[in-house]
Structure formats: structure tokens, C-alpha cells
Design a protein around this motif. Structure first.
Motif, PDB file in Angstrom:
ATOM      1  N   ASP A  49      -1.560  19.667  16.338  1.00 38.32           N
ATOM      2  CA  ASP A  49      -0.700  18.545  15.979  1.00 38.32           C
ATOM      3  C   ASP A  49      -1.568  17.419  15.423  1.00 38.32           C
ATOM      4  N   VAL A  50      -1.176  16.874  14.291  1.00 34.60           N
ATOM      5  CA  VAL A  50      -1.991  15.861  13.616  1.00 34.60           C
ATOM      6  C   VAL A  50      -2.065  14.547  14.398  1.00 34.60           C
ATOM      7  N   GLU A  51      -1.026  14.197  15.161  1.00 31.84           N
ATOM      8  CA  GLU A  51      -1.011  12.919  15.873  1.00 31.84           C
ATOM      9  C   GLU A  51      -1.658  12.982  17.252  1.00 31.84           C
ATOM     10  N   THR A  52      -1.599  14.140  17.901  1.00 25.88           N
ATOM     11  CA  THR A  52      -2.098  14.250  19.274  1.00 25.88           C
ATOM     12  C   THR A  52      -3.317  15.148  19.402  1.00 25.88           C
ATOM     13  N   GLY A  53      -3.552  16.011  18.427  1.00 27.96           N
ATOM     14  CA  GLY A  53      -4.631  16.989  18.516  1.00 27.96           C
ATOM     15  C   GLY A  53      -4.270  18.189  19.376  1.00 27.96           C
ATOM     16  N   ASP A  54      -3.058  18.199  19.944  1.00 25.84           N
ATOM     17  CA  ASP A  54      -2.631  19.298  20.810  1.00 25.84           C
ATOM     18  C   ASP A  54      -2.590  20.622  20.058  1.00 25.84           C
ATOM     19  N   LEU A  55      -2.930  21.675  20.759  1.00 27.27           N
ATOM     20  CA  LEU A  55      -2.884  23.021  20.194  1.00 27.27           C
ATOM     21  C   LEU A  55      -1.440  23.417  19.929  1.00 27.27           C
ATOM     22  N   ARG A  56      -1.174  23.920  18.745  1.00 25.95           N
ATOM     23  CA  ARG A  56       0.145  24.454  18.407  1.00 25.95           C
ATOM     24  C   ARG A  56       0.122  25.975  18.375  1.00 25.95           C
ATOM     25  N   LYS A  57      -0.966  26.544  17.848  1.00 26.88           N
ATOM     26  CA  LYS A  57      -1.077  28.002  17.742  1.00 26.88           C
ATOM     27  C   LYS A  57      -2.542  28.390  17.798  1.00 26.88           C
ATOM     28  N   GLY A  58      -2.846  29.450  18.562  1.00 25.67           N
ATOM     29  CA  GLY A  58      -4.208  29.944  18.721  1.00 25.67           C
ATOM     30  C   GLY A  58      -4.636  30.842  17.591  1.00 25.67           C
ATOM     31  N   PRO A  59      -5.845  31.323  17.723  1.00 27.96           N
ATOM     32  CA  PRO A  59      -6.527  31.785  18.918  1.00 27.96           C
ATOM     33  C   PRO A  59      -7.256  30.726  19.748  1.00 27.96           C
ATOM     34  N   ALA A  60      -7.402  29.493  19.282  1.00 26.46           N
ATOM     35  CA  ALA A  60      -8.008  28.475  20.135  1.00 26.46           C
ATOM     36  C   ALA A  60      -7.177  28.374  21.409  1.00 26.46           C
ATOM     37  N   THR A  61      -7.799  27.977  22.494  1.00 31.33           N
ATOM     38  CA  THR A  61      -7.080  27.849  23.762  1.00 31.33           C
ATOM     39  C   THR A  61      -6.985  26.399  24.216  1.00 31.33           C
ATOM     40  N   ALA A  62      -7.477  25.471  23.408  1.00 32.25           N
ATOM     41  CA  ALA A  62      -7.427  24.045  23.728  1.00 32.25           C
ATOM     42  C   ALA A  62      -7.210  23.266  22.438  1.00 32.25           C
ATOM     43  N   GLY A  63      -6.759  22.029  22.590  1.00 28.94           N
ATOM     44  CA  GLY A  63      -6.560  21.160  21.439  1.00 28.94           C
ATOM     45  C   GLY A  63      -7.849  20.528  20.974  1.00 28.94           C
TER      46      GLY A  63
END
Length: 79
Positions: A49-63
């Protein structure tokens, strides 16, 4: 400094300035510039997410890791 001296700086819809370490937490690749509310990693396709840095889709497991910044006039400063 995070990101080898680089930051991903964005302005939210509410006008706040935020910054993130531009390295994908999955492989350390530098993410692409924001587009349509999303930041993506060109290496394996993780999205954030551009505003929060939260992960939306992996393979990453963190934002993305937030970096504290503040607006000072027309500049963005750490802290």
C-alpha cells in the motif's frame, strides 16, 4: 540510513508526508515508484500500500519499513 541512503517518500490523500525504506523485505530489491495506490517489487511481484507500506500481496511476508519524516516548509526532513 535505510535503503542505502534512499527513501521512498509519498504524500497521502490526506496531505501527510510519509517515507519508507525502498527495499523489498523479501529480497532487498528496490521497489518501483508508486502507481495507482500501489508500490510493487519488480523482482518477484510483491505489492504494498502506497500510504501505509502494508503488504498487499507476497511473496514478501512483511510490509515496507516506515522511516520517520516530517514536512518543514517545502522540504522533507528525517525525524
Amino acid at each position: 540510513m535505510p535503503g542505502g541512503g534512499r527513501l521512498l517518500v509519498v504524500r497521502t490523500r490526506a496531505g501527510e508526508v510519509r517515507a519508507f525504506d525502498p527495499r523489498c523485505p523479501h529480497t532487498g530489491s528496490i521497489v518501483s515508484p508508486p502507481a495507482k495506490g500501489i508500490v510493487d517489487c519488480p523482482t518477484h511481484g510483491s505489492t504494498f500500500d502506497v500510504e501505509t507500506g502494508d503488504l498487499r500481496k507476497g511473496p514478501a511476508t512483511a510490509g515496507l519499513t516506515a522511516v520517520p519524516v516530517r514536512a518543514a516548509g517545502d522540504r522533507v526532513v528525517l525525524g
